[in-house]
Motif scaffolding. Structure first.
Motif, mmCIF file in Angstrom:
data_model
loop_
_atom_site.group_PDB
_atom_site.id
_atom_site.type_symbol
_atom_site.label_atom_id
_atom_site.label_comp_id
_atom_site.label_asym_id
_atom_site.label_seq_id
_atom_site.Cartn_x
_atom_site.Cartn_y
_atom_site.Cartn_z
ATOM 1 N N TYR A 164 -7.864 -5.079 -15.783
ATOM 2 C CA TYR A 164 -7.912 -5.687 -16.543
ATOM 3 C C TYR A 164 -8.107 -7.395 -16.874
ATOM 4 O O TYR A 164 -9.143 -8.050 -16.718
ATOM 5 C CB TYR A 164 -9.043 -5.488 -18.394
ATOM 6 C CG TYR A 164 -8.763 -6.683 -18.908
ATOM 7 C CD1 TYR A 164 -10.555 -6.024 -19.123
ATOM 8 C CD2 TYR A 164 -7.927 -6.935 -19.734
ATOM 9 C CE1 TYR A 164 -11.264 -7.347 -20.282
ATOM 10 C CE2 TYR A 164 -9.054 -7.803 -21.111
ATOM 11 C CZ TYR A 164 -9.950 -8.286 -21.033
ATOM 12 O OH TYR A 164 -11.374 -8.132 -21.989
ATOM 13 N N ASN A 215 -16.308 -3.872 -24.111
ATOM 14 C CA ASN A 215 -15.661 -4.356 -25.321
ATOM 15 C C ASN A 215 -16.677 -4.030 -26.447
ATOM 16 O O ASN A 215 -17.855 -4.348 -26.175
ATOM 17 C CB ASN A 215 -14.810 -5.360 -25.826
ATOM 18 C CG ASN A 215 -13.928 -5.195 -26.337
ATOM 19 O OD1 ASN A 215 -14.070 -5.206 -27.612
ATOM 20 N ND2 ASN A 215 -12.364 -5.975 -26.292
ATOM 21 N N PRO A 239 -9.325 3.644 -22.702
ATOM 22 C CA PRO A 239 -8.711 2.898 -22.237
ATOM 23 C C PRO A 239 -7.155 3.558 -21.558
ATOM 24 O O PRO A 239 -6.017 3.288 -21.331
ATOM 25 C CB PRO A 239 -7.957 1.908 -23.255
ATOM 26 C CG PRO A 239 -8.580 2.298 -24.622
ATOM 27 C CD PRO A 239 -9.355 2.934 -23.796
ATOM 28 N N TYR A 266 -14.027 0.897 -19.604
ATOM 29 C CA TYR A 266 -13.908 1.051 -18.449
ATOM 30 C C TYR A 266 -14.369 2.035 -17.465
ATOM 31 O O TYR A 266 -14.496 2.953 -18.339
ATOM 32 C CB TYR A 266 -12.868 0.137 -17.406
ATOM 33 C CG TYR A 266 -11.716 0.988 -16.562
ATOM 34 C CD1 TYR A 266 -11.785 1.399 -15.161
ATOM 35 C CD2 TYR A 266 -11.183 1.643 -16.755
ATOM 36 C CE1 TYR A 266 -11.503 2.749 -14.780
ATOM 37 C CE2 TYR A 266 -10.175 2.458 -16.539
ATOM 38 C CZ TYR A 266 -10.300 2.562 -15.611
ATOM 39 O OH TYR A 266 -8.933 3.714 -14.605
ATOM 40 N N THR A 326 -4.374 -0.191 -17.177
ATOM 41 C CA THR A 326 -5.814 -0.080 -17.352
ATOM 42 C C THR A 326 -5.891 -1.913 -17.899
ATOM 43 O O THR A 326 -5.911 -2.732 -17.455
ATOM 44 C CB THR A 326 -7.062 0.617 -18.823
ATOM 45 O OG1 THR A 326 -6.467 1.878 -17.983
ATOM 46 C CG2 THR A 326 -7.452 -0.239 -18.957
ATOM 47 N N ASP A 327 -4.640 -1.815 -18.582
ATOM 48 C CA ASP A 327 -4.532 -3.607 -19.212
ATOM 49 C C ASP A 327 -4.271 -4.449 -17.572
ATOM 50 O O ASP A 327 -4.917 -5.230 -17.406
ATOM 51 C CB ASP A 327 -3.696 -3.662 -20.201
ATOM 52 C CG ASP A 327 -3.273 -5.334 -20.349
ATOM 53 O OD1 ASP A 327 -3.999 -5.545 -20.909
ATOM 54 O OD2 ASP A 327 -2.374 -5.702 -19.928
ATOM 55 N N PHE A 359 -15.915 -2.894 -16.808
ATOM 56 C CA PHE A 359 -15.070 -3.243 -18.306
ATOM 57 C C PHE A 359 -15.770 -3.535 -20.034
ATOM 58 O O PHE A 359 -16.404 -4.288 -19.525
ATOM 59 C CB PHE A 359 -13.872 -4.046 -18.308
ATOM 60 C CG PHE A 359 -12.671 -4.619 -16.910
ATOM 61 C CD1 PHE A 359 -11.866 -3.542 -17.189
ATOM 62 C CD2 PHE A 359 -13.066 -4.635 -15.677
ATOM 63 C CE1 PHE A 359 -10.664 -2.868 -16.343
ATOM 64 C CE2 PHE A 359 -12.254 -3.978 -14.884
ATOM 65 C CZ PHE A 359 -11.422 -3.911 -14.548
ATOM 66 N N PRO A 392 -15.067 -9.663 -20.953
ATOM 67 C CA PRO A 392 -15.604 -8.275 -21.810
ATOM 68 C C PRO A 392 -17.025 -8.319 -21.356
ATOM 69 O O PRO A 392 -18.151 -8.532 -21.659
ATOM 70 C CB PRO A 392 -15.168 -8.145 -23.456
ATOM 71 C CG PRO A 392 -14.154 -9.333 -22.745
ATOM 72 C CD PRO A 392 -14.593 -9.881 -21.807
ATOM 73 N N GLN A 419 -11.782 -0.738 -26.239
ATOM 74 C CA GLN A 419 -12.191 -1.384 -24.856
ATOM 75 C C GLN A 419 -12.107 0.138 -23.978
ATOM 76 O O GLN A 419 -11.482 0.854 -23.959
ATOM 77 C CB GLN A 419 -11.349 -2.079 -24.175
ATOM 78 C CG GLN A 419 -10.823 -3.377 -25.101
ATOM 79 C CD GLN A 419 -9.677 -4.055 -25.321
ATOM 80 O OE1 GLN A 419 -9.140 -4.710 -23.553
ATOM 81 N NE2 GLN A 419 -8.374 -3.771 -25.109
#
Length: 464
Positions: A50, A91, A116, A163, A46-47, A89, A60, A161
């Motif tokens: 992002y 947050n 996430p 998505y 996921t990161d 995405f 975000p 977080q």
């Protein structure tokens, strides 16, 4: 019996005493680093996506989308080149966030909203909670106590977080229908609940034409990504046993991750070992979907159950299977087999790895059990991304110009060169590497699951 046990213990003690304190520390760090990769795979996955959004200038609570069908520049893991992708995405650190899905009619959204860890909070569109009527999905931050307003589909999350992977489905592969699917997808809205009375315009970032590379790096970069995640998200109760193991490799909440050169070398070596283990499991852990054939469903039942329930079963936490799946995918559903279903092949009919230098044929029988479409897509076996520098990555029942046999079956060809007269049914491969094929059923019907309709294996054929 007791003598044998005593001798074994004594031998073990002698071996252990032969290690220096430095060697014992090194061995522990390497083992823990391997486990950190397996455990942290979906979060790092996921990161990485992002971070690619940030490179586009995004922030975000904005949406990355592709204004045309994907080409190889989309280097996410096994993406679908036959739909329009939108990735929202979000947050919730500043409060709940709303994702509005338009009603089905002029178009259809197929996808899900995930935390996430890529565990689905809920599906969206006809296969989701809104049942195709459209809806306002409200993602709630950890510990949120207030009652959700009427008219919203509340999705509590233990993380800030996450998505939404949302696909705008094409009615056909024509240019006009691609354009219509893009326009329909851009009716999705993303905004803070605090501004719901007068929502600001949703920011859409067009990634078409940009290299969007979130393939998994099996080196120090993996741990840098994992550190970003640890710093930004709360520890979940289920994962607190990882606090000390991560600390021992230099990842600790509230402290910078600054491994020295020796530790960097150690982490790089551990990443290589983890990669080899994950690849071995990817090749061996999935049972054939059809008896005697090579196709598999590339996720284990306990992983599906865990993702759909936020791993609610106190006696099950399948991090190994989850880690393997998220080396090659970036999606989960709340409800299995409604919107889509997948089968993966990494070997041909004879059990040999699919070789990018060879020529292959997949015959898709008539009357494929789908309400929307089927597709077959080739990916780089080494990265699980679309094969770089190819003109296209797959063929589907919606592909313009697709040749259909007299019995309504369809032959799809894979190889570095198109067979004579079969260019419209050809998927190019890279002769320098191996590949894999993901077959998608969109809107799957009963015959997929009871296996009264079966997909044959991919066969190697003589090059033409």
């Amino acid at each position: 019996m007791f003598l044998a046990l005593a001798l074994t213990c004594a031998a073990t003690a002698v071996v252990a005493q032969d290690f220096s304190p430095e060697e014992l520390t090194r061995r522990a760090v390497e083992r823990r680093a391997v486990e950190a990769i397996i455990w942290g795979m979906p979060a790092v996955n996921t990161d990485l996506m992002y971070q690619e959004m940030l490179k586009l200038g995004g922030k975000p609570n904005q949406i990355v989308f592709w204004s045309r069908l994907l080409d190889w520049r989309n280097q996410t893991l096994t993406p679908n080149p036959d739909v329009i992708y939108l990735m929202a995405f979000f947050n919730t650190k500043d409060g709940p966030v709303v994702i509005e899905i338009p009603p089905a009619g002029d178009g259809v959204i197929n996808g899900s909203i995930m935390d996430p860890w890529q565990a689905a909070l809920e599906d969206a569109g006809p296969a989701g909670a809104d049942k195709g009527a459209g809806g306002k999905y409200l993602i709630l931050p950890p510990g949120y106590k207030e009652k959700a307003p009427d008219g919203y589909i509340a999705l509590p999350s233990a993380n800030y977080q996450g998505y939404a992977l949302l696909r705008s489905i094409l009615k056909s592969g024509s240019a006009a229908d691609v354009e219509a699917a893009v326009a329909y997808g851009k009716r999705i809205k993303l905004y803070p609940l605090s501004q719901a009375a007068n929502p600001p315009g949703t920011v859409f970032l067009d990634a078409a034409g940009s290299v969007y590379d979130s393939t998994i790096p099996y080196d120090l970069r993996f741990f840098q990504s994992l550190d970003r995640f640890v710093q930004s998200e709360p520890w979940l109760e289920r994962d607190k046993a990882m606090i000390d193991p991560l600390k021992s490799i230099g990842i600790e909440k509230g402290r910078p991750f600054e491994p020295d050169k020796a530790t960097q070398d150690l982490l790089n070596a551990a990443a290589g070992e983890a990669h080899a283990w994950l690849e071995l499991k990817y090749e061996t852990m999935f049972a054939p979907y059809y008896e005697g054939r090579q196709w598999v469903f590339p996720i284990l039942p306990d992983v599906i159950g865990g993702l759909q329930s936020q791993f609610a079963n106190p006696d099950s936490y399948p991090v190994d299977g989850r880690g393997v799946t998220y080396t090659m995918a970036f999606f989960s559903t709340k409800h299995s087999g409604i919107g889509q279903y997948y089968l993966m092949a990494i070997k041909d009919k004879n059990g040999n790895a699919l070789d990018g230098g060879g020529a292959y044929r997949l015959t898709v029988p008539a009357n494929a059990p789908v309400r929307q479409y089927w597709s077959a897509t080739a990916y780089d076996r080494a990265t699980h991304a679309l094969i770089r520098d190819t003109a296209r990555s797959g063929r589907s029942s919606q592909s313009p110009g697709l040749q259909v046999n007299a019995d309504s079956s369809v032959d799809i060809y894979f190889g570095p060169q198109a067979p004579d007269g079969k260019e419209s049914n050809w998927v190019p491969t890279n002769a320098a590497g191996k590949f894999e094929v993901l077959f998608r059923f969109y809107g799957p019907e009963k015959a997929v699951f009871d296996k009264t309709w079966k997909l044959p294996d991919i066969e190697r054929v003589a090059a033409q």
